[in-house]
Scaffold this active site. Structure first.
Site, PDB file in Angstrom:
ATOM      1  CG  ASN A 209      31.588  60.443  38.107  1.00  0.00           C
ATOM      2  OD1 ASN A 209      31.608  61.566  38.590  1.00  0.00           O
ATOM      3  ND2 ASN A 209      32.243  59.416  38.642  1.00  0.00           N
ATOM      4  CE  LYS A 288      44.114  59.384  19.655  1.00  0.00           C
ATOM      5  NZ  LYS A 288      44.218  60.272  18.535  1.00  0.00           N
ATOM      6  CG  ASP A 304      32.732  49.459  47.696  1.00  0.00           C
ATOM      7  OD1 ASP A 304      32.958  50.516  48.334  1.00  0.00           O
ATOM      8  OD2 ASP A 304      31.601  48.968  47.554  1.00  0.00           O
ATOM      9  CB  ILE A 305      37.105  53.796  48.349  1.00  0.00           C
ATOM     10  CG1 ILE A 305      37.901  53.806  47.035  1.00  0.00           C
ATOM     11  CG2 ILE A 305      37.830  54.542  49.464  1.00  0.00           C
ATOM     12  CD1 ILE A 305      38.209  55.176  46.483  1.00  0.00           C
ATOM     13  CG  PHE A 321      27.299  61.219  49.952  1.00  0.00           C
ATOM     14  CD1 PHE A 321      27.971  61.314  51.158  1.00  0.00           C
ATOM     15  CD2 PHE A 321      26.443  62.241  49.590  1.00  0.00           C
ATOM     16  CE1 PHE A 321      27.801  62.407  51.989  1.00  0.00           C
ATOM     17  CE2 PHE A 321      26.263  63.342  50.411  1.00  0.00           C
ATOM     18  CZ  PHE A 321      26.939  63.430  51.611  1.00  0.00           C
ATOM     19  CE  LYS A 335      24.896  51.760  46.125  1.00  0.00           C
ATOM     20  NZ  LYS A 335      24.786  52.958  45.338  1.00  0.00           N
ATOM     21  CE  LYS A 339      28.632  50.504  48.937  1.00  0.00           C
ATOM     22  NZ  LYS A 339      29.639  50.769  47.938  1.00  0.00           N
TER      23      LYS A 339
END
Ligand SMILES: Cc1cc2nc3c(=O)[nH]c(=O)nc-3n(C[C@H](O)[C@H](O)[C@H](O)COP(=O)(O)O)c2cc1C
Length: 395
Positions: A209, A288, A304-305, A321, A335, A339
């Site tokens: 990203n 490849k 999901d850390i 964040f 969230k 979480k």
């Protein structure tokens, strides 16, 4: 244990008197012992009850009954290490310059032989008036110290000199004078993740990203400046944190989680700023992938850390964040709850804002419906403000 520095906060009758409550709060928060003395006119602007509540102590008013303490002005002068008068009116400046002693604040100042700091606050013409300027110069010659005033817009609508310094800046002056530093996270152990993660597709291609790592690195810098012992776990990005900050470089979300778990023990705070890839490639190709024909890439939900850490280590203060393109509050609060983290910092992202940009704005959500907006600014300044706000929430 070192003894607390004792400050006698004098409040006089100027329009900025309402800011004195914030000054009292900041001083107390910075571990000073504070007692408040008010002039009669100050009580027209702010009630003694406000200061009594903030200091959890009696406020000395101009008409404080002295039958139990006839030498109150001497006792207060002996007690204090420093007197700060904020705001200081033109009237008070004049009185103190001429050695007047007609109420408890002026009398205590006259009986005081240590540092006096005045924070003037008045209309620009009052400040520039020759009488005020002569008083000001005389007091400076006698060793009285000044915090401000500043140039700026005034309560009466004028723009000019005479505006009281902001409470945090007055606090900085007091800290400098007392050689007391305001390290908000002194010796706290903080683990921060930053940057993007990458998920391999084949030996040459990957999924990632646009995170530049700037926000996470600046947050690490800001915590470090506030005395924290910071460890930064960073995905691949070019942005650099301060040299003194220890870091571990990782690539995938899985690597990042391993690194975090290896180092989280004993941490006080975990700040997950990294833009962790939400998806990973279902079947990693060892070779490849040939370019001759179309192919379908199947993605699966990634680990999901933040959720993993908050679930496993519920004694750690966790900050996440959330970058959202729409319904910022709804998605962020969801969230926060799902979480089970302490605070969520949400920011709006689009092709032109948030991620991979030099400036940002954040809204913090925590507790049951609490929120604070940190307005759009350079990410370095935003990180400093973020850390200060987190200190308010954390303490
Ligand atoms: C609404 C209002 C606002 C005032 N604001 C200020 C001010 O900002 N600075 C100032 O020097 N005097 C200001 N004054 C004038 C003082 O209140 C006045 O000089 C008073 O005698 C000060 O007394 P003290 O210094 O003993 O508190 C203001 C007066 C009024 C009525």
């Amino acid at each position: 244990m070192t003894e607390k520095i004792k400050i006698l906060l004098g409040v006089t009758g100027g329009i900025a008197a309402y800011k004195s409550a914030e000054i009292a709060r900041l001083l107390i928060k910075n571990d000073y012992l504070v007692k408040v003395v008010m002039t009669r006119t100050a009580e027209d602007f702010i009630t003694p009850l406000t200061f009594e509540t903030l200091t959890n102590d009696q406020v000395y008013k101009y008409n404080t009954a002295i039958k139990d303490q006839p030498m109150l002005h001497i006792d207060l002068a002996r007690w204090a290490d420093l007197i700060l008068v904020a705001p200081t009116t033109a009237e008070f400046l004049s009185k103190i310059c001429h050695g007047r002693a007609d109420d408890i604040l002026t009398t205590t100042c006259l009986a005081f032989d240590k540092k006096i700091v005045l924070a003037p606050s008045m209309n620009k013409n009052m400040w520039e008036n020759k009488a005020t300027q002569e008083n000001y110069q005389n007091l400076k010659k006698r060793g009285i110290l000044f915090s401000g005033p500043e140039f700026g817009s005034q309560a009466c609508g004028d723009i000019g000199s005479g505006r009281m310094k902001e409470p945090e800046n007055i606090l900085d002056d007091i800290n400098q004078l007392t050689k007391k530093s305001t390290k908000l996270f002194k010796d706290k152990k903080i683990l921060i993740t930053a940057g993007p993660t990458i998920e391999n597709i084949d030996p040459v291609r990957y999924l990632s990203n646009r995170s530049s790592g700037m926000m996470g690195c600046e947050i690490a810098n800001a915590f470090y400046e506030q005395g924290a012992n910071v460890l930064l776990v960073k995905g691949p990005c070019n942005y650099r944190q301060k040299e003194e900050i220890q870091s571990i470089e990782v690539k995938s979300a899985k690597d990042m989680l391993f690194s975090v778990e290896d180092n989280i023990e004993g941490c006080d705070i975990f700040v997950s700023v990294a833009a962790v890839s939400d998806f990973t490639v279902k079947d990693l190709s060892e070779n490849k992938i040939k370019s001759e024909k179309n192919f379908k890439l199947e993605l699966t939900k990634n680990i999901d850390i933040l959720k993993t850490i908050s679930k496993k280590y519920n004694n750690i203060f966790t900050i996440g964040f959330a970058a959202e393109t729409s319904e910022l509050k709804y998605n962020a609060v969801k969230k926060l709850k799902d979480k089970k983290i302490s605070v969520i910092a949400a920011n709006k992202v689009s092709f032109s804002e948030g991620i991979d940009n030099k400036s940002n704005s954040i809204t913090l959500y925590w507790g049951d419906g609490l929120e604070k907006i940190l307005k759009l600014k350079d990410k370095r300044d935003l990180a400093i403000e973020f850390v200060e706000e987190i200190s308010n929430i954390y303490n």
